[in-house]
Design an enzyme around this catalytic site. Sequence first.
Site, short mmCIF file in Angstrom:
data_model
loop_
_atom_site.label_atom_id
_atom_site.label_comp_id
_atom_site.label_asym_id
_atom_site.label_seq_id
_atom_site.Cartn_x
_atom_site.Cartn_y
_atom_site.Cartn_z
N TYR A 99 0.84 -1.21 0.00
CA TYR A 99 0.00 0.00 0.00
C TYR A 99 0.87 1.25 0.00
O TYR A 99 1.85 1.33 0.76
CB TYR A 99 -0.88 0.03 1.25
N MET A 127 -3.36 -5.41 6.97
CA MET A 127 -4.16 -6.01 8.04
C MET A 127 -3.65 -7.40 8.43
O MET A 127 -3.63 -7.77 9.60
CB MET A 127 -5.62 -6.10 7.60
#
Length: 378
Positions: A271, A317
């Site tokens: 990301y 996550m």
Amino acid sequence: MRYRTRLCVDFNVLGENFSFLKTLVPKNEILFMVKANAYGHGMVPIVQYANKVLGIKEFGVATIEEGAYLRDSLSNCEFEVYVFSDIQLDLGVNWNIYRSRRITPVLSRLEDLKTFLENRSYNHIPLVLKYNTGMNRLGISDKDLEKSIGLLKKYNRTHISHLMSHFSSSFLSINKVKKTNNQFRVFKELKKIFRDNGITVEKSSISNSGAIEQKFGLEESHVRPGLILYGPSSLSSDFREKSLWKGKNISSLETTIISTFNVKKGDPLGYGAIPCPEDGLVGIVSIGYGDGFLSSYQGATFSFKGRPARVVGRISMDMAHILFPPSLKNDVHVGETFRIWGEDSSELLDLSDELKRIPYELFCQLSPRIPRVYNLTQ
Ligand SMILES: Cc1ncc(COP(=O)(O)O)c(C=O)c1O
């Protein structure tokens, strides 16, 4: 199924830590703090082992819910459980939980003492009082001392089962920082005031890990260790070398490398396409912020096969990027275990220092998604 990201908890090490603790505090009874799910390690298995195998008979939790859960889960074990923080005496129904489950609230406010004494249902529950000697968090304040004694007299209470206070700064040098000595002096004065008023104090405690590590406050009947029994010293990093504590971590946090690829400096990672800081090999590990491996771990360094490895890119996550040096190119394999911390407490303390966190947080932030796996080697 095999748990490939897990917190391995070793009861034998807990046993060793307890034996070592007894060498520091041979005369004191232990009230073991197991709040916040035993500092993330699993309250029920920890208490079961500590009680049945180590013979610890008193445990401290934070809330009445934790106390009730512990009692219900281990109804066949003989131990006392004290609720320290959110005792909820103002909720009338709770007297029944305290009484039926034999749970003891630690009374830290004048209002709670009043409720406790006024309600006859609490008559058979030990009277445990916590006073504020300078922590300024929970604890009956000095301005309420006289009133509290007045209440005890009014209800003909001549015995305090356990008198407590809590140190605010025992993680600092007790010789250098006056605060802990001052608090202890106030605590001793408090005991004298009760004596002078004809009130017997049966048991008393004030020392948490930091004080125990400096062998301070051991004149009291009990000590209340939390962190050290799980492994790490609680002393501040600049003073830690002076600690008398020599415990090992009872837990290892392990995950698995689930993918690897070579990278060049500047290659985008994950990301935000964060540029890779160096050439090397990236291993994707199966742990992320959903497990408690928070984004603040970005940049943290670990040792892998004796070489430095570090978290690069943004933590996802369920995954994180670990950058291994080019010299490990042929030594990092999919399926291998990557250890975030292990038995050596100094590793975990180095990590918490690097992250500007405290070891308490590193333990407590592990999410329920991480299986706790217990082992007892003979
Ligand atoms: C009242 C009280 N006593 C003892 C402890 C144990 O502290 P430590 O984990 O630093 O030993 C705690 C922990 O927060 C506490 O709140």
